[in-house]
Design a protein around this motif. Structure first.
Motif, PDB file in Angstrom:
ATOM      1  N   VAL A 123      -9.206 -46.362  23.382  1.00 41.63           N
ATOM      2  CA  VAL A 123      -9.322 -46.184  21.927  1.00 41.63           C
ATOM      3  C   VAL A 123      -8.686 -44.834  21.582  1.00 41.63           C
ATOM      4  O   VAL A 123      -9.128 -43.791  22.063  1.00 41.63           O
ATOM      5  N   LEU A 124      -7.642 -44.878  20.740  1.00 38.69           N
ATOM      6  CA  LEU A 124      -6.887 -43.675  20.377  1.00 38.69           C
ATOM      7  C   LEU A 124      -6.962 -43.476  18.877  1.00 38.69           C
ATOM      8  O   LEU A 124      -6.514 -44.327  18.107  1.00 38.69           O
ATOM      9  N   ALA A 125      -7.542 -42.359  18.452  1.00 38.37           N
ATOM     10  CA  ALA A 125      -7.669 -42.063  17.026  1.00 38.37           C
ATOM     11  C   ALA A 125      -6.819 -40.848  16.673  1.00 38.37           C
ATOM     12  O   ALA A 125      -6.809 -39.851  17.406  1.00 38.37           O
ATOM     13  N   VAL A 126      -6.118 -40.949  15.557  1.00 42.91           N
ATOM     14  CA  VAL A 126      -5.280 -39.842  15.079  1.00 42.91           C
ATOM     15  C   VAL A 126      -5.482 -39.690  13.579  1.00 42.91           C
ATOM     16  O   VAL A 126      -5.392 -40.666  12.825  1.00 42.91           O
ATOM     17  N   GLN A 127      -5.740 -38.457  13.158  1.00 41.20           N
ATOM     18  CA  GLN A 127      -5.741 -38.105  11.734  1.00 41.20           C
ATOM     19  C   GLN A 127      -4.677 -37.019  11.549  1.00 41.20           C
ATOM     20  O   GLN A 127      -4.911 -35.858  11.865  1.00 41.20           O
ATOM     21  N   PRO A 128      -3.480 -37.394  11.075  1.00 36.60           N
ATOM     22  CA  PRO A 128      -2.389 -36.425  10.983  1.00 36.60           C
ATOM     23  C   PRO A 128      -2.781 -35.213  10.142  1.00 36.60           C
ATOM     24  O   PRO A 128      -3.396 -35.348   9.083  1.00 36.60           O
ATOM     25  N   ARG A 129      -2.421 -34.027  10.615  1.00 38.70           N
ATOM     26  CA  ARG A 129      -2.758 -32.803   9.904  1.00 38.70           C
ATOM     27  C   ARG A 129      -1.516 -31.983   9.538  1.00 38.70           C
ATOM     28  O   ARG A 129      -1.646 -30.812   9.200  1.00 38.70           O
ATOM     29  N   SER A 130      -0.346 -32.590   9.645  1.00 42.96           N
ATOM     30  CA  SER A 130       0.860 -31.872   9.239  1.00 42.96           C
ATOM     31  C   SER A 130       0.813 -31.599   7.736  1.00 42.96           C
ATOM     32  O   SER A 130       0.116 -32.276   6.976  1.00 42.96           O
ATOM     33  N   LYS A 131       1.582 -30.630   7.287  1.00 40.76           N
ATOM     34  CA  LYS A 131       1.479 -30.110   5.917  1.00 40.76           C
ATOM     35  C   LYS A 131       1.645 -31.195   4.861  1.00 40.76           C
ATOM     36  O   LYS A 131       0.916 -31.224   3.866  1.00 40.76           O
ATOM     37  N   ASN A 132       2.592 -32.094   5.054  1.00 43.71           N
ATOM     38  CA  ASN A 132       2.892 -33.117   4.038  1.00 43.71           C
ATOM     39  C   ASN A 132       2.411 -34.507   4.452  1.00 43.71           C
ATOM     40  O   ASN A 132       2.957 -35.515   4.013  1.00 43.71           O
ATOM     41  N   ALA A 133       1.382 -34.577   5.284  1.00 44.09           N
ATOM     42  CA  ALA A 133       0.887 -35.862   5.777  1.00 44.09           C
ATOM     43  C   ALA A 133       0.343 -36.718   4.638  1.00 44.09           C
ATOM     44  O   ALA A 133      -0.279 -36.218   3.695  1.00 44.09           O
ATOM     45  N   THR A 134       0.592 -38.022   4.719  1.00 42.38           N
ATOM     46  CA  THR A 134       0.112 -38.993   3.738  1.00 42.38           C
ATOM     47  C   THR A 134      -0.490 -40.183   4.474  1.00 42.38           C
ATOM     48  O   THR A 134      -0.508 -40.228   5.707  1.00 42.38           O
ATOM     49  N   GLU A 135      -0.944 -41.167   3.705  1.00 45.64           N
ATOM     50  CA  GLU A 135      -1.445 -42.404   4.328  1.00 45.64           C
ATOM     51  C   GLU A 135      -0.350 -43.069   5.157  1.00 45.64           C
ATOM     52  O   GLU A 135      -0.621 -43.630   6.218  1.00 45.64           O
ATOM     53  N   GLU A 136       0.892 -42.986   4.693  1.00 51.22           N
ATOM     54  CA  GLU A 136       2.001 -43.573   5.451  1.00 51.22           C
ATOM     55  C   GLU A 136       2.208 -42.847   6.779  1.00 51.22           C
ATOM     56  O   GLU A 136       2.568 -43.476   7.789  1.00 51.22           O
ATOM     57  N   THR A 137       1.960 -41.544   6.812  1.00 50.96           N
ATOM     58  CA  THR A 137       2.038 -40.798   8.068  1.00 50.96           C
ATOM     59  C   THR A 137       1.043 -41.373   9.081  1.00 50.96           C
ATOM     60  O   THR A 137       1.366 -41.573  10.256  1.00 50.96           O
ATOM     61  N   SER A 138      -0.175 -41.642   8.612  1.00 50.31           N
ATOM     62  CA  SER A 138      -1.191 -42.244   9.478  1.00 50.31           C
ATOM     63  C   SER A 138      -0.752 -43.624   9.951  1.00 50.31           C
ATOM     64  O   SER A 138      -0.882 -43.969  11.127  1.00 50.31           O
ATOM     65  N   ARG A 139      -0.209 -44.399   9.029  1.00 50.34           N
ATOM     66  CA  ARG A 139       0.224 -45.755   9.368  1.00 50.34           C
ATOM     67  C   ARG A 139       1.322 -45.727  10.439  1.00 50.34           C
ATOM     68  O   ARG A 139       1.298 -46.497  11.401  1.00 50.34           O
ATOM     69  N   GLN A 140       2.271 -44.825  10.271  1.00 51.00           N
ATOM     70  CA  GLN A 140       3.367 -44.729  11.238  1.00 51.00           C
ATOM     71  C   GLN A 140       2.865 -44.262  12.606  1.00 51.00           C
ATOM     72  O   GLN A 140       3.361 -44.700  13.651  1.00 51.00           O
ATOM     73  N   ALA A 141       1.884 -43.365  12.596  1.00 52.49           N
ATOM     74  CA  ALA A 141       1.288 -42.929  13.863  1.00 52.49           C
ATOM     75  C   ALA A 141       0.658 -44.114  14.590  1.00 52.49           C
ATOM     76  O   ALA A 141       0.786 -44.256  15.814  1.00 52.49           O
ATOM     77  N   GLY A 142      -0.015 -44.979  13.821  1.00 53.96           N
ATOM     78  CA  GLY A 142      -0.620 -46.164  14.418  1.00 53.96           C
ATOM     79  C   GLY A 142       0.410 -47.121  14.979  1.00 53.96           C
ATOM     80  O   GLY A 142       0.230 -47.690  16.066  1.00 53.96           O
TER      81      GLY A 142
END
Length: 201
Positions: A142-161
Motif C-alpha cells: 500500500v503506497l500513499a502519496v500526498q504531493p507537497r510541491s508548491k503548485n500541487a493540485t488534485e491532478e498532481t495527486s492523480r498523476q502520482a497514482g
C-alpha cells in the motif's frame, strides 16, 4: 539543505523539527491509509520510510509484528524513542536502511506500506521488485502519496497514482488499484497491489 529536502531525508536539528511536524500533522491521512491497509492481529508488517514513527506505533497496536526501514538516522532515533516499549517487547524492529535493498528475507511480510515516501524512490520499479521479494505470496503493498510541491493540485495527486500503478504492474503486482481521499492542501492518492500467489500447478 532546504525544508523540502528535510522531509525527503531528515538530518540534524532541522530534520528533528521536520519529524515533529510530520508526527503532528499527518494523523487524518494515516487513519485513512490504515483503513485500506486492513491489518490483522496475525500480520507481520513493514513500513518503508517511517519518519517520526507515529504510524509504526499505530500499526503495532493492530498487527503481531511491525518492522520499519528508514534512510534517516535522525528519524530512526526519533521513532525508536516513540516506540521504545514495543521495541523492548520485540513487537517492533526499526532499522536504518534503503528501500532499494531491504534488510529482510524473502516471503517475510503480509503487508508492506509507505506513506509519502514512494515519490522519493529513484527507481520505483526496482524498489517495488525488492518489496515483492520480502512480501509473502498474496501479500499486499500500500503506497500513499500526498504531493507537497508548491503548485500541487488534485491532478498532481492523480498523476502520482498513475505513475505508481504503472510501476507496481511493471514489478509484477496484481489487482493494482487506486483510491483517492480529499484532504487539504491536495488529495492523498493510495495505490494498492498484491503479490501473486504461488501457482499450484
Amino acid at each position: 539543505m532546504s525544508w523540502r529536502d528535510q522531509f525527503a531525508k531528515p538530518s540534524g536539528a532541522m530534520g528533528w523539527i521536520a519529524g515533529q511536524l510530520m508526527a503532528m500533522k499527518n494523523g487524518h491521512r494515516s487513519t485513512w491509509v490504515f483503513s485500506l491497509l486492513d491489518l490483522k492481529p496475525t500480520d507481520r508488517v513493514l513500513e518503508i520510510g517511517f519518519g517520526p514513527g507515529s504510524d509504526i506505533a499505530h500499526a503495532s497496536r493492530a498487527a503481531a509484528f511491525v518492522a520499519g526501514v528508514d534512510h534517516s538516522d535522525v528519524m530512526v532515533r526519533m521513532a525508536s524513542g516513540r516506540n521504545a516499549q514495543a521495541i523492548n517487547e520485540k513487537r517492533v524492529e526499526l532499522k536504518l536502511g534503503s528501500a532499494a535493498q531491504l534488510p529482510y528475507p524473502e516471503n517475510h511480510f503480509d503487508r508492506v506500506y509507505a506513506i509519502n515516501a514512494a515519490q522519493f524512490w529513484k527507481d520505483s520499479v526496482k524498489t517495488l521488485t525488492e518489496v515483492g521479494r520480502v512480501l509473502k505470496p498474496g501479500g499486499w503493498v500500500v503506497l500513499a502519496v500526498q504531493p507537497r510541491s508548491k503548485n500541487a493540485t488534485e491532478e498532481t495527486s492523480r498523476q502520482a497514482g498513475i505513475g505508481l500503478s504503472k510501476s507496481l504492474a511493471s514489478a509484477g503486482f496484481e489487482d493494482v488499484h487506486t483510491e483517492m481521499h480529499q484532504m487539504p492542501p491536495v488529495p492523498t492518492v493510495c495505490v494498492l497491489g498484491r503479490r501473486p500467489a504461488l501457482s499450484t500447478r
